[in-house]
Write a protein that holds these residues in place. Structure first.
Motif, PDB file in Angstrom:
ATOM      1  N   ASP A 101     137.212 -76.062  45.179  1.00  0.00           N
ATOM      2  CA  ASP A 101     137.434 -76.484  46.556  1.00  0.00           C
ATOM      3  C   ASP A 101     137.498 -75.241  47.439  1.00  0.00           C
ATOM      4  N   THR A 102     136.677 -75.202  48.473  1.00  0.00           N
ATOM      5  CA  THR A 102     136.584 -73.992  49.291  1.00  0.00           C
ATOM      6  C   THR A 102     137.851 -73.715  50.091  1.00  0.00           C
ATOM      7  N   GLU A 103     138.658 -74.750  50.350  1.00  0.00           N
ATOM      8  CA  GLU A 103     139.882 -74.540  51.132  1.00  0.00           C
ATOM      9  C   GLU A 103     141.074 -74.177  50.252  1.00  0.00           C
ATOM     10  N   ALA A 104     140.971 -74.424  48.959  1.00  0.00           N
ATOM     11  CA  ALA A 104     142.083 -74.156  48.042  1.00  0.00           C
ATOM     12  C   ALA A 104     142.192 -72.659  47.767  1.00  0.00           C
ATOM     13  N   VAL A 105     143.407 -72.147  47.807  1.00  0.00           N
ATOM     14  CA  VAL A 105     143.667 -70.739  47.515  1.00  0.00           C
ATOM     15  C   VAL A 105     144.582 -70.640  46.309  1.00  0.00           C
ATOM     16  N   ARG A 106     144.409 -69.575  45.536  1.00  0.00           N
ATOM     17  CA  ARG A 106     145.281 -69.379  44.392  1.00  0.00           C
ATOM     18  C   ARG A 106     146.633 -68.863  44.871  1.00  0.00           C
ATOM     19  N   LEU A 107     147.685 -69.483  44.389  1.00  0.00           N
ATOM     20  CA  LEU A 107     149.038 -69.116  44.781  1.00  0.00           C
ATOM     21  C   LEU A 107     149.615 -68.119  43.790  1.00  0.00           C
ATOM     22  N   GLY A 108     150.437 -67.199  44.301  1.00  0.00           N
ATOM     23  CA  GLY A 108     151.027 -66.173  43.465  1.00  0.00           C
ATOM     24  C   GLY A 108     152.525 -66.072  43.667  1.00  0.00           C
ATOM     25  N   PRO A 109     153.159 -65.078  43.043  1.00  0.00           N
ATOM     26  CA  PRO A 109     154.618 -64.939  43.149  1.00  0.00           C
ATOM     27  C   PRO A 109     155.141 -64.895  44.572  1.00  0.00           C
ATOM     28  N   ALA A 110     154.386 -64.285  45.483  1.00  0.00           N
ATOM     29  CA  ALA A 110     154.851 -64.190  46.865  1.00  0.00           C
ATOM     30  C   ALA A 110     154.917 -65.559  47.544  1.00  0.00           C
ATOM     31  N   ASP A 111     154.208 -66.536  46.978  1.00  0.00           N
ATOM     32  CA  ASP A 111     154.183 -67.878  47.571  1.00  0.00           C
ATOM     33  C   ASP A 111     155.288 -68.784  47.037  1.00  0.00           C
ATOM     34  N   VAL A 112     156.031 -68.328  46.047  1.00  0.00           N
ATOM     35  CA  VAL A 112     157.019 -69.191  45.389  1.00  0.00           C
ATOM     36  C   VAL A 112     158.035 -69.786  46.362  1.00  0.00           C
ATOM     37  N   PRO A 113     158.598 -69.034  47.315  1.00  0.00           N
ATOM     38  CA  PRO A 113     159.538 -69.681  48.245  1.00  0.00           C
ATOM     39  C   PRO A 113     158.929 -70.868  48.984  1.00  0.00           C
ATOM     40  N   GLU A 114     157.674 -70.730  49.442  1.00  0.00           N
ATOM     41  CA  GLU A 114     157.010 -71.854  50.101  1.00  0.00           C
ATOM     42  C   GLU A 114     156.748 -72.998  49.133  1.00  0.00           C
ATOM     43  N   MET A 115     156.385 -72.670  47.882  1.00  0.00           N
ATOM     44  CA  MET A 115     156.140 -73.704  46.883  1.00  0.00           C
ATOM     45  C   MET A 115     157.412 -74.485  46.602  1.00  0.00           C
ATOM     46  N   LEU A 116     158.523 -73.780  46.473  1.00  0.00           N
ATOM     47  CA  LEU A 116     159.798 -74.447  46.224  1.00  0.00           C
ATOM     48  C   LEU A 116     160.192 -75.328  47.406  1.00  0.00           C
ATOM     49  N   ALA A 117     159.898 -74.879  48.610  1.00  0.00           N
ATOM     50  CA  ALA A 117     160.205 -75.683  49.797  1.00  0.00           C
ATOM     51  C   ALA A 117     159.356 -76.948  49.822  1.00  0.00           C
ATOM     52  N   LEU A 118     158.068 -76.826  49.457  1.00  0.00           N
ATOM     53  CA  LEU A 118     157.200 -78.007  49.412  1.00  0.00           C
ATOM     54  C   LEU A 118     157.677 -78.983  48.344  1.00  0.00           C
ATOM     55  N   VAL A 119     158.073 -78.459  47.189  1.00  0.00           N
ATOM     56  CA  VAL A 119     158.610 -79.307  46.118  1.00  0.00           C
ATOM     57  C   VAL A 119     159.867 -80.034  46.597  1.00  0.00           C
ATOM     58  N   ALA A 120     160.725 -79.322  47.324  1.00  0.00           N
ATOM     59  CA  ALA A 120     161.959 -79.949  47.824  1.00  0.00           C
ATOM     60  C   ALA A 120     161.645 -81.095  48.783  1.00  0.00           C
ATOM     61  N   ARG A 121     160.538 -80.976  49.544  1.00  0.00           N
ATOM     62  CA  ARG A 121     160.178 -82.023  50.504  1.00  0.00           C
ATOM     63  C   ARG A 121     159.496 -83.208  49.837  1.00  0.00           C
ATOM     64  N   THR A 122     158.860 -82.985  48.706  1.00  0.00           N
ATOM     65  CA  THR A 122     157.994 -84.015  48.128  1.00  0.00           C
ATOM     66  C   THR A 122     158.455 -84.550  46.779  1.00  0.00           C
TER      67      THR A 122
END
Length: 238
Positions: A101-122
């Motif tokens: 998918d051209t819009e998908a980006v690989r997530l890394g350690p620096a993205d973990v706070p945002e990932m945890l926030a998304l998990v908390a919302r969903t």
């Protein structure tokens, strides 16, 4: 397909992962293995645990501690208490139209706070600070904000589980989860492996989506949690 003895590796995928591709994560006591708690709550017991295995599990849990027992269908010993039982299903790739998918980006350690926030919302299921170490995670951003993601969790030989599929409520209905599932599946197939996943048997919406994408039901399973005895069993087998 790969097998462990006469059983399929997906019958006990946590055990197959922790004794295979994810062996580097394994914390072991006797025949009981688990991931570090900040990586994943998944824990693996032998297919037919004996008294010594239950004692080792109790020692890992601590007196009165609660542990997950994914896929376990037997009886727990005296002193143990089942605290949760969720009926689940396991799906495997039977013809996904996997694609990058051209819009998908690989997530890394620096993205973990945002990932945890998304998990908390969903609330897609367990996702910890180091879960990202289990495999590839892809995300989609809108106006710089992470709004959807999916990634890899269990890794039995020849297979990889797709997990943590979630979309912010503000952008649901746009097909982002579908795109990310197919993109993660593409990466798995590129390694010569087969995607699989789990969900609750009650999650009919997700089941319909997975079936429409080309996943097929392999088996029904259960996600249990149990509380260890308050004392005594911890000392046995120590």
């Amino acid at each position: 397909m790969s097998r462990t003895g006469s059983r399929h590796v997906l019958d006990n995928p946590a055990l197959a992962s922790l004794t295979g591709p994810h062996a580097r994560f394994a914390e072991r006591r006797g025949r009981v293995l688990r991931y570090p708690v900040d990586v994943s709550p998944w824990l693996a017991v032998p297919d037919d645990p004996d008294a010594g295995d239950w004692a080792d599990l109790a020692a890992l849990a601590g007196p009165g501690g609660e542990v997950p027992l994914p896929g376990f269908r037997g009886e727990v010993p005296a002193g143990w208490e089942i605290t949760q039982r969720i009926e689940g299903v396991q799906f495997v790739d039977e013809g996904l139209a996997a694609a990058p998918d051209t819009e998908a980006v690989r997530l890394g350690p620096a993205d973990v706070p945002e990932m945890l926030a998304l998990v908390a919302r969903t609330q897609p299921g367990p996702f910890e600070r180091r879960t990202i170490e289990l495999g590839t995670y892809l995300g989609i951003r809108r106006d710089g904000t992470l709004v959807a993601m999916a990634g890899e969790r269990l890794h039995p030989p020849g297979w990889t589980e797709i997990s943590a599929v979630c979309t912010d409520p503000a952008v649901r209905g746009q097909g982002l989860a579908t795109r990310l599932i197919l993109a993660v599946a593409h990466g798995i197939r590129e390694r010569g492996e087969t995607p699989f996943l789990h969900t609750s048997a009650a999650n009919t919406g997700a089941i319909r989506l997975y079936e429409s994408l080309g996943f097929g039901l392999r088996r029904r399973t259960a996600f249990l949690a149990a509380r260890a005895p308050q004392r005594d069993a911890v000392a046995v087998g120590a």
